[in-house]
Design an enzyme around this catalytic site. Structure first.
Site, mmCIF file in Angstrom:
data_model
loop_
_atom_site.group_PDB
_atom_site.id
_atom_site.type_symbol
_atom_site.label_atom_id
_atom_site.label_comp_id
_atom_site.label_asym_id
_atom_site.label_seq_id
_atom_site.Cartn_x
_atom_site.Cartn_y
_atom_site.Cartn_z
ATOM 1 N N ASP A 13 -39.528 27.302 33.893
ATOM 2 C CA ASP A 13 -40.911 27.902 34.406
ATOM 3 C C ASP A 13 -41.499 26.909 35.162
ATOM 4 O O ASP A 13 -43.097 26.891 35.237
ATOM 5 C CB ASP A 13 -41.985 28.277 32.987
ATOM 6 C CG ASP A 13 -41.361 29.208 32.180
ATOM 7 O OD1 ASP A 13 -40.495 30.112 32.581
ATOM 8 O OD2 ASP A 13 -41.432 29.093 31.027
ATOM 9 N N LYS A 16 -39.557 27.208 40.211
ATOM 10 C CA LYS A 16 -38.454 27.060 41.028
ATOM 11 C C LYS A 16 -38.314 28.532 41.881
ATOM 12 O O LYS A 16 -37.974 28.195 43.016
ATOM 13 C CB LYS A 16 -37.294 27.094 40.047
ATOM 14 C CG LYS A 16 -37.114 25.819 38.907
ATOM 15 C CD LYS A 16 -35.886 25.968 38.401
ATOM 16 C CE LYS A 16 -35.802 26.885 37.454
ATOM 17 N NZ LYS A 16 -36.600 26.871 36.150
ATOM 18 N N GLY A 40 -36.754 33.992 34.707
ATOM 19 C CA GLY A 40 -37.832 34.772 35.300
ATOM 20 C C GLY A 40 -38.342 33.998 36.667
ATOM 21 O O GLY A 40 -39.114 32.992 36.279
ATOM 22 N N HIS A 41 -38.001 34.512 37.752
ATOM 23 C CA HIS A 41 -38.295 33.848 38.843
ATOM 24 C C HIS A 41 -39.233 34.662 39.629
ATOM 25 O O HIS A 41 -38.975 35.769 40.107
ATOM 26 C CB HIS A 41 -37.021 33.402 39.689
ATOM 27 C CG HIS A 41 -36.072 32.334 39.129
ATOM 28 N ND1 HIS A 41 -34.973 32.045 39.610
ATOM 29 C CD2 HIS A 41 -36.500 31.563 37.839
ATOM 30 C CE1 HIS A 41 -34.435 30.915 38.519
ATOM 31 N NE2 HIS A 41 -35.506 30.741 37.837
ATOM 32 N N GLN A 223 -33.838 28.227 33.905
ATOM 33 C CA GLN A 223 -34.255 27.565 32.804
ATOM 34 C C GLN A 223 -34.453 25.927 33.233
ATOM 35 O O GLN A 223 -34.927 25.962 34.503
ATOM 36 C CB GLN A 223 -33.447 27.576 31.730
ATOM 37 C CG GLN A 223 -33.314 28.924 30.822
ATOM 38 C CD GLN A 223 -32.331 29.879 31.674
ATOM 39 O OE1 GLN A 223 -31.297 29.390 31.853
ATOM 40 N NE2 GLN A 223 -32.707 31.043 31.975
#
Ligand code: IMP
Length: 430
Positions: A13, A16, A40-41, A223
């Site tokens: 988080d 990225k 989750g990007h 991650q």
């Protein structure tokens, strides 16, 4: 530089997605090498917010070929759903620009059921997984009974999937969880086999060829370093190799690719983590609430995948130096500097204390951080809103001093600082 790896230097988080988006503007390939839809990007382009869990965020740039590498575990339902979401947002997605390694492993509903049942069984000692079946899918990979993308085409795929579900049912039974019916899953995956087949490729060979042709390959870590299966805060980690060297095995590239690699570590201007596990600089109370945000903005500290509030704290320089070493970082990108505006004082953990001992480095990896108390350096904060700043010299002196100190602690240069969620809200370092 033809090969660049963007990796999270903390517990994920770090932002990225938007940094990959920034570098992807100049890339030919954007490739994910680990994890699955636990990631989750988020990328914000004007009014549009893309939340990608599986497909590399570089795909938003039309010249980019997006690759899901062999190191990944792929939920086919999610894969097709994301393709549809991108098409709805007018991002062209064709098999020519979305490639899925034949050696990536499949996530099935049996893996998700096992993930939930194992977490329930752990009770208070639960890891706080995302519930996406990641651990059980990698377990099957390691025990050599996993199903891979290439298997989807095999004549006996249905039988093998049914066998895998029966096997999972044995474990689910022991865990007191409901049984799964293999028949509808076999039918469902038969349909996935048809839909996924145009995307499946030998991505290792394609990326190798691309690098030989002088193309730019951007590897996108999911991650973060401290969630790495080997080097993270074990057992409170994910099940894959999140660190930059994992990009080589997870994409099927040889060491030659790493020779001149640019390795960009993304670090938030403070520290966050979702799920359980050690966190020496964790904050509670009003200040924690302040850093976390209210949850109304997409950039507030609530998990992109699970919506859980993230734990927050001061930036941990000891863990940052560890990340520099483990990844072989060549440069840093600092995100969310704007969130710190308005604080009187900003604390930066520069070392750990254990009894009378002061430690600048971890003596034994980060698994057990309980013996350590953070040693803080207090730096003056700044009041000005920095979200509109685009030039380093326009940042408040105190913000520059804070960034300089981070760079000094890390021992590598800061290349870029983000001051908001928008694509253009970045400040290049001089
Ligand atoms: P899993 O990857 O779902 O098995 O979860 C294992 C641990 O990694 C949990 O603490 C999760 O919260 C954390 N985790 C997994 N993916 C992410 C991510 O993309 N960002 C932050 N934490 C993550």
């Amino acid at each position: 530089m033809p090969f660049q790896v963007v990796v999270g230097a903390q517990w994920g988080d770090e932002g990225k997605g938007r940094i990959v988006d920034w570098y992807a503007a100049q890339a030919d390939y954007s490739a994910r090498y680990n994890g699955g839809d636990n990631a989750g990007h988020t990328v914000t382009v004007g009014e549009r917010i893309f939340k990608l869990h599986l497909i590399p965020s570089g795909i938003i740039h039309p010249q980019v070929v997006a690759v899901l590498g062999n190191g990944m575990v792929v939920n086919p339902h999610r894969f097709l759903e994301e393709i549809e979401m991108l098409r709805q947002a007018d991002v062209p997605v064709t098999p020519g620009r979305l490639r899925l390694s034949f050696a990536a492993h499949l996530i099935t509903p049996a893996h998700q059921a096992l993930d939930a049942a194992l977490e329930a069984r752990r009770g208070k000692a639960s890891i706080g997984t995302t519930g996406r079946g990641i651990g059980p899918a990698y377990t099957d990979k390691a025990t050599r009974r996993g199903l891979r993308m290439a298997d989807l085409q095999a004549a006996d795929f249905g039988a093998r999937l049914a066998e895998a579900v029966v096997e999972a049912n044995r474990s689910l039974d022991l865990l007191g969880a409901p049984q799964l019916d293999p028949a509808p899953l076999v039918a469902e995956f038969g349909e996935y086999a048809r839909q996924l087949s145009p995307y499946i490729a030998d991505t290792s060979a394609e990326l190798d060829r691309a690098l030989r042709d002088g193309k730019t390959v951007l590897a996108e870590g999911a991650q973060g370093t401290l969630l790495d299966i080997d080097h993270g805060t074990y057992p409170f980690v994910t099940s894959s190799s999140t660190v930059a060297p994992g990009a080589l095995t997870g994409l099927g590239l040889g060491l030659a690719a790493a020779r001149e690699a640019r390795v960009t570590g993304v670090v938030k201007a403070f520290q966050t983590r979702v799920g359980a596990g050690p966190f020496p600089t964790e904050l509670f109370g009003d200040l924690a609430e302040r850093l976390r945000g209210s949850g109304v903005h997409p950039w507030d500290e609530y998990g992109t995948t699970t919506g859980r509030p993230r734990r927050v704290g001061w930036l941990d320089g000891v863990l940052l130096r560890y990340a520099v070493r483990l990844n072989g970082l060549t440069e840093l990108v600092v995100t969310k500097l704007d969130i710190l505006s308005g604080l009187e004082t900003i604390r930066l953990c520069t070392a750990y204390r254990s009894g009378t001992q002061r430690l600048a480095e971890l003596p034994f990896g980060p698994s057990d951080l309980s013996p350590f108390a953070p040693v803080y350096e207090d730096l003056p904060g700044w009041q000005a809103d920095v979200s509109g700043v685009r030039a380093w010299s326009d940042l408040p002196q105190a913000a520059q001093a804070y960034l300089d100190r981070i760079g000094e602690l890390a021992g590598i240069p800061i290349r870029l600082v983000s001051v908001g969620a928008e694509r253009e809200q970045v400040v290049p370092a001089p």
